[in-house]
Design an enzyme around this catalytic site. Sequence first.
Site, short mmCIF file in Angstrom:
data_model
loop_
_atom_site.label_atom_id
_atom_site.label_comp_id
_atom_site.label_asym_id
_atom_site.label_seq_id
_atom_site.Cartn_x
_atom_site.Cartn_y
_atom_site.Cartn_z
NE ARG A 112 -0.33 0.49 5.06
CZ ARG A 112 -1.20 -0.15 6.07
NH1 ARG A 112 -2.62 0.24 6.06
NH2 ARG A 112 -0.31 0.15 7.28
CD GLU A 151 0.06 4.77 9.29
OE1 GLU A 151 0.40 4.51 8.78
OE2 GLU A 151 -0.26 5.17 10.51
CD GLU A 308 -4.53 3.71 12.39
OE1 GLU A 308 -3.50 2.77 12.54
OE2 GLU A 308 -4.99 4.35 10.70
#
Length: 671
Positions: A112, A151, A308
Amino acid sequence: MVEYEKIRKIPYGGDYNPEQWPEETWEEDMRLLKLAHIDIVTLNVFSWAMLQSDDDVYHFEKLDKIMDLATRHGMKICLATSTGAHPAWMAKKHPDILRVTTNGMKRKFGFRHNSCPNSPAYQKYAVQLASKLADRYKSYDNIVAWHISNEYGGECYCENCENKFREWVKEKYKTIGEVNRVWNTAFWGHTFYDFDEIVAPSLLSEHLTDFQTAFQGISLDYRRFNSESILNAFRLEYDAIHAVTPDIPITTNLMGTYQPLDYRMWGKYMDFISWDNYPGADAPVEAAAMRHDLMRGLKQGKPFALMEQTPSVQNWQPFNTLKRPGVMRLWSYQAVAHGADTVMFFQMKRSVGACEKYHGAVIDHAGHENTRVFREVAALGDELDRLGDQTLGARSEAKAAIVFDWDNWWAVSYSSGPSVYLDYCREVQRYYKALFDLNIPVDMIGVEDDLSPYSLVIAPTLYMVKSGYDEKLRDYVKNGGRFLTTFFSGYVDEHDLVTVGGYPGKLRDILGIWVEETDALPKSGSNRFHYHEKTYPASMLCDLLHTNGAQALAFYEQDFYAGMPVLTKNSFGKGFGYYVATCSDNDFYRDYLYEICEEAGIKPLMDTPDGVEVTRRSNEKGSFLFILNHREDSYVASLPFAGTDLLTGKSYEEGDALTLEKKDVAILRLG
Ligand code: GLA
Ligand code: ZN
């Protein structure tokens, strides 16, 4: 999340990926999440492949159902745009979307954070998806925030990026002559005659390793360019969403001290800061505290979102220690104590496959509520319901500031010499820890921030002094401010070009010193000095300096530079410039900063033993003192203030004893 009328309590929840599960399981998930007092879900973080199967072929049916599911169950939604991982078909059809690594390797589809920020296909389809999502779901009034990508990070060295870099350089420096000057290309015969001779600094060109470069100036500019390129990708999506839902705040989740992106610049373009807190099991408690403060500082103290954290365990550490009973609650409140207005997790439910299946979650593979982690999550959820909106919007007030600058971080990391043991974050954290241990609130500020609110400004290892920053510091100190800096400061300008005339360059007059040489010690080596009856170690780097108006407060005791000053204080205008010429131990930092804070009239919030943290936040509802017991034993505080503990409802008079069991927290509303 900044619109408090929609949120009357600390939002509690996090990443939820029902698209990874059969639909029949969703209602049971909702039952469990509500049982845990979860009231916000972050949806759609990694669904690009589900949402789009070809250039113009979109499928929103499943997401519609998920949005309705969450809405029907009264959940607030933090809606992600899914652009943190592109679909496989897109990589095959539009290979320009794939990144090239520093060693020239063109990546294939996989993992990713994998898109080139300058890829036309990526930009086009990311923006298209973001606007479609905004358009489709704009009528959901339970969407409280947009979460763009996930992120962001990394670098790309593809041809596209290289071309864009040339344009960026041209735009910034205008002439090739200026480029040659700022990069000092006369060294090793690097003179460029045309912009198209410039290549990206990578392992194929200027670099031996990620941080060993022959030309710091070029590498620094590529860092800036890369950070801005990725920021530009964020901004493209931002604009697309903002045009449709101007009232819903937009964020992306940051990662604390993440080096590749200049978060100071990013902060300017985000409606609110959110970040993911994953301290290692052996990280000291001040490490997370510092990062919370750093994130809060990106928007001049505005509250941020804890987007998170794990409810229990990570999967990507070498060994994944469980959060002990009470620690998840304690660390959640630590975030709130430092300015968070949300408590959120990755993740609501563990997946059955791929690399994060053993990452902690509210709903475990066991699939029911009878787990320790679930019980702890539910108990905290219940407590947050009762806490309500008391602390929302509250600001921290600090009289001490620590400067943290990404350009400086890059430059220190790229520097060839003086020591491989020099680590900018570690140097900053040493000073942070001293103030943390003293319960002295700190703002982590950037070089663009106003200095006037502070009585003390500390800039450890301020190697790079950008144009104008010395002027700002000079004005600050002249007007009565106290400025402290250390070894390896003031050497270069924003191009990493040395300021000649003696170190610390443009800071020499403020500090009243001249640093002639610097000795780098082996890891085990140390010198020492005496100060106020105590002996402290001097390690890593030892400046050999001469006073030039400053008063010398302590001196090296060993080696050929015994007798040379190691601590100096210079009276400058109405203020003072302090210099610490070496690296020492925690005792020294604590003792010395205590003394300077006292001189500056900065008082600790409370006197506590090691491991008991105290912070304060205030809003129109009151002033809140957070007392956090990180210790392994209980702690009895003698309260310097009267107040009511919002978590227990107990009231205390000044001087009363308040007992905190290990890992427990009190939030005293003062008065
Ligand atoms: C990050 C990501 C999440 C997940 C967690 C795991 O913070 O944003 O998607 O990968 O790490 O710790
Ligand atoms: Zn690229």
